[in-house]
Each structure stands twice: as structure tokens, then as C-alpha cells.
Design a protein around this motif. Structure first.
Motif, PDB file in Angstrom:
ATOM      1  N   GLN A  35       0.821  -1.211   0.000  1.00 36.35           N
ATOM      2  CA  GLN A  35       0.000   0.000   0.000  1.00 36.35           C
ATOM      3  C   GLN A  35       0.859   1.267   0.000  1.00 36.35           C
ATOM      4  OE1 GLN A  35      -3.350  -0.361  -0.260  1.00 36.35           O
ATOM      5  NE2 GLN A  35      -2.895  -2.559  -0.329  1.00 36.35           N
ATOM      6  N   ASN A  36       2.138   1.132  -0.273  1.00 42.02           N
ATOM      7  CA  ASN A  36       3.064   2.262  -0.172  1.00 42.02           C
ATOM      8  C   ASN A  36       3.555   2.718  -1.547  1.00 42.02           C
ATOM      9  OD1 ASN A  36       3.128   2.127   2.794  1.00 42.02           O
ATOM     10  ND2 ASN A  36       4.231   0.206   2.461  1.00 42.02           N
ATOM     11  N   LEU A  37       3.766   4.024  -1.679  1.00 35.67           N
ATOM     12  CA  LEU A  37       4.344   4.607  -2.880  1.00 35.67           C
ATOM     13  C   LEU A  37       5.738   5.103  -2.529  1.00 35.67           C
ATOM     14  CD1 LEU A  37       1.285   6.686  -4.203  1.00 35.67           C
ATOM     15  CD2 LEU A  37       1.962   4.350  -4.805  1.00 35.67           C
ATOM     16  N   LEU A  38       6.763   4.423  -3.066  1.00 32.85           N
ATOM     17  CA  LEU A  38       8.143   4.723  -2.703  1.00 32.85           C
ATOM     18  C   LEU A  38       8.894   5.275  -3.910  1.00 32.85           C
ATOM     19  CD1 LEU A  38       8.887   1.419  -0.716  1.00 32.85           C
ATOM     20  CD2 LEU A  38       8.009   3.584   0.175  1.00 32.85           C
ATOM     21  N   LEU A  63      11.349  -2.355   5.585  1.00 24.69           N
ATOM     22  CA  LEU A  63      11.805  -2.467   4.201  1.00 24.69           C
ATOM     23  C   LEU A  63      10.671  -2.285   3.200  1.00 24.69           C
ATOM     24  CD1 LEU A  63      14.203  -5.523   4.633  1.00 24.69           C
ATOM     25  CD2 LEU A  63      14.846  -3.131   4.370  1.00 24.69           C
ATOM     26  N   LYS A  64       9.432  -2.300   3.664  1.00 24.62           N
ATOM     27  CA  LYS A  64       8.278  -2.127   2.780  1.00 24.62           C
ATOM     28  C   LYS A  64       7.704  -0.720   2.866  1.00 24.62           C
ATOM     29  CE  LYS A  64       8.934  -6.545   2.765  1.00 24.62           C
ATOM     30  NZ  LYS A  64       9.658  -7.233   1.694  1.00 24.62           N
ATOM     31  N   GLU A  65       8.142   0.039   3.865  1.00 27.07           N
ATOM     32  CA  GLU A  65       7.519   1.324   4.132  1.00 27.07           C
ATOM     33  C   GLU A  65       8.422   2.517   3.820  1.00 27.07           C
ATOM     34  OE1 GLU A  65       6.491   0.912   8.205  1.00 27.07           O
ATOM     35  OE2 GLU A  65       4.790  -0.426   7.814  1.00 27.07           O
ATOM     36  N   THR A  66       9.693   2.270   3.551  1.00 27.44           N
ATOM     37  CA  THR A  66      10.606   3.374   3.280  1.00 27.44           C
ATOM     38  C   THR A  66      11.711   2.917   2.344  1.00 27.44           C
ATOM     39  OG1 THR A  66      11.974   5.073   4.334  1.00 27.44           O
ATOM     40  CG2 THR A  66      12.125   2.862   5.232  1.00 27.44           C
ATOM     41  N   VAL A  67      12.375   3.880   1.720  1.00 20.68           N
ATOM     42  CA  VAL A  67      13.530   3.584   0.867  1.00 20.68           C
ATOM     43  C   VAL A  67      14.773   3.627   1.735  1.00 20.68           C
ATOM     44  CG1 VAL A  67      14.864   4.281  -1.154  1.00 20.68           C
ATOM     45  CG2 VAL A  67      12.383   4.614  -1.121  1.00 20.68           C
TER      46      VAL A  67
END
Length: 277
Positions: free
Chosen positions: A46-49, A110-114
Motif C-alpha cells: 500500500q506504499n508509494l516509494l 523495508l516495505k515502508e521506506t527507501v
């Protein structure tokens, strides 16, 4: 939503494109994705990175993702199945036997930020990816120990970067990585991994520590310790480089008989019988 499969244990893909060739998708295997050049948006769960040259992502089978390419992007994909690491456990260091790369790749951070790699890590990562792709063009990398260790080094870079990003558990002065680090360093000293000792080390109540551990790791602390110790003993026996007496001494057992009784209780066989398997 498509779910992609892979039958080879390890596949290295190096490609460049202006529009990503796959829709939002999942897969049954794991992926390490390195951005050689280009930029855009990585849709991960659900994240846009936002991504750019030099960025790194890890994808596990539970994830769903795709790329929205803004500037022509060259990707390097390192794709592997469960069997890749399972078949190379003899090459593992002790720390990886329970904290496996596959488990590590499921970390929510690792799924929520770069990842914010510093300059030395960026250079090392770039060189490592180049080494892997160069090797891939010349040999079958699926059985190469060199490539295996190169891939492991990528996880080392990720762990070091995450430590610098300081993902502490809110409301506590310790986190799960600190706990597992303490346990793995002291597993050879039975008194130091008792709940009394580890609770004193982190300055918390024993009852709170036990509850926190069970909630965080979905396993009791006692079972975690026994699983870890047993796996490490199995590795020593399988490698066939140490006599049982020396293994017993290394793990703080009073003698070889003490180790044999402990091992038999958990594996339903003596270490000598396990050695013959």
C-alpha cells in the motif's frame, strides 16, 4: 492479480525499459531489486516509494508490487526460491541459521521506506551488483559459492543501513534486533541467556520480557533458545570438524553425556546417530 512462479533456485535478470512490463503482481519467490539507473515510483503493497539510481528493494512472497517508470530505468533482479538458501546452509554463519535472509526480507521497515545507504555502502553495493551480473554472464550462478557470499553481503549492507536508521520499538529502550544480537552472541554461555540474566541486561522485569518476547517473535523465549542451540549443534555435527566432546564444551554442557541427553530430548536420537544421517 497475477502470481509469478520460478522453478530455478536462482535467476539474475538485468534489463532496461521505459515502461514496466508487469502489472501489479505477486510471486512465490524472493527478489532483491537494484536500480542501476533511472527514477520513478515503486508501488509496494500500500506504499508509494520514489526510487532513483542506486536504490535497493527486497520483495518477499507476501508482497505485491510494480514500478511506475518516470525515467528509463535499468533494473537488476536477483530472484531466488526457498531452496537457494536452504541448500547452502553449510555455508551459513551462526547468525543466519535462525535469522535467515528470507525472514529478514519480511521486515516491515523495508516495505515502508527507501533505504538510506551512506556513500561507502552505496559504492560497495554497486560493485557487488556488478560482480554478480558479470559472473552471471559467464557461469551457472546457482551453485557458485562466490555469488552466494556476494548475495549475503547485500543483506549485511541492508542490516547496517537499517541499524543507522534506528528503527527502535516505540515505548521501549530496546528492540528485537538488540535482543537477538545479545542472544546470538551469548548462546554459548548458558547462564548469560537465562531470562534472569537477559532481563537484568536490558533492565526490565522478567515477566515483561517473557511476554514481550512471545508477542514479538511468536515463540516463547525458552523455545527460541532451545531451537537456536539445537540448530547450531546440528551444524557442528554435520560439518564433522569437531568431536562431540568439544561441541559439548563450546556450548557450556558439563560433559558429552549432558549434551547427548539434551540433543536426544529434542531430536529423538543421539548426536552420534544424527552424524550418520
Amino acid at each position: 492479480m497475477p502470481k509469478l512462479n520460478q522453478f530455478e533456485t536462482l535467476v539474475i535478470d538485468d534489463f532496461e525499459e521505459e515502461k514496466f512490463h508487469l502489472p501489479f503482481h505477486g510471486h512465490t519467490y524472493y527478489e532483491i531489486i537494484y536500480i542501476v539507473k533511472g527514477n520513478g515510483i515503486h508501488h509496494l503493497n500500500q506504499n508509494l516509494l520514489p526510487y532513483k539510481t542506486g536504490d535497493l528493494f527486497v520483495i518477499s512472497p507476501e508482497d505485491e508490487h510494480c514500478f511506475d517508470i518516470k525515467k528509463c530505468t535499468r533494473f537488476v533482479y536477483i530472484k531466488f526460491t526457498d531452496n537457494y538458501f536452504n541448500s547452502n546452509k553449510s555455508l551459513f554463519c551462526d547468525d543466519l541459521l535462525l535469522n535467515t535472509p528470507e525472514c529478514f526480507m519480511r521486515d516491515k521497515l523495508l516495505k515502508e521506506t527507501v533505504l538510506k545507504l551512506d556513500e561507502p555502502c552505496k559504492t560497495i553495493l554497486k560493485n557487488t551488483i556488478e560482480n554478480i551480473t558479470a559472473y552471471n554472464s559467464r557461469i551457472d550462478v546457482t551453485t557458485s559459492p562466490i555469488v552466494f557470499y556476494q548475495i549475503l553481503s547485500i543483506f549485511g549492507l541492508i542490516k547496517e543501513t537499517m541499524r543507522g536508521m534506528n528503527p527502535k520499538a516505540q515505548g521501549n529502550h530496546f528492540d528485537s534486533e538488540q535482543i537477538t544480537s545479545y542472544v546470538h552472541q551469548n548462546i554459548y554461555y548458558p547462564k548469560l541467556v537465562q531470562i534472569k540474566a537477559i532481563s537484568a541486561h536490558f533492565n526490565i522485569a522478567e515477566t515483561y520480557f517473557s511476554a514481550y518476547f512471545k508477542r514479538t517473535f511468536a515463540i516463547s523465549y525458552r523455545d527460541y533458545i532451545n531451537n537456536l542451540r539445537t540448530i547450531l549443534i546440528e551444524k557442528r555435527i554435520t560439518n564433522n570438524q569437531m568431536p562431540i566432546k568439544q561441541i559439548a564444551y563450546e556450548f557450556g554442557f558439563t560433559d558429552e553425556s549432558h549434551l547427548s541427553n539434551y540433543f536426544k530430548k529434542r531430536k529423538n536420537m543421539n548426536p552420534s546417530d544424527f552424524k550418520k544421517l
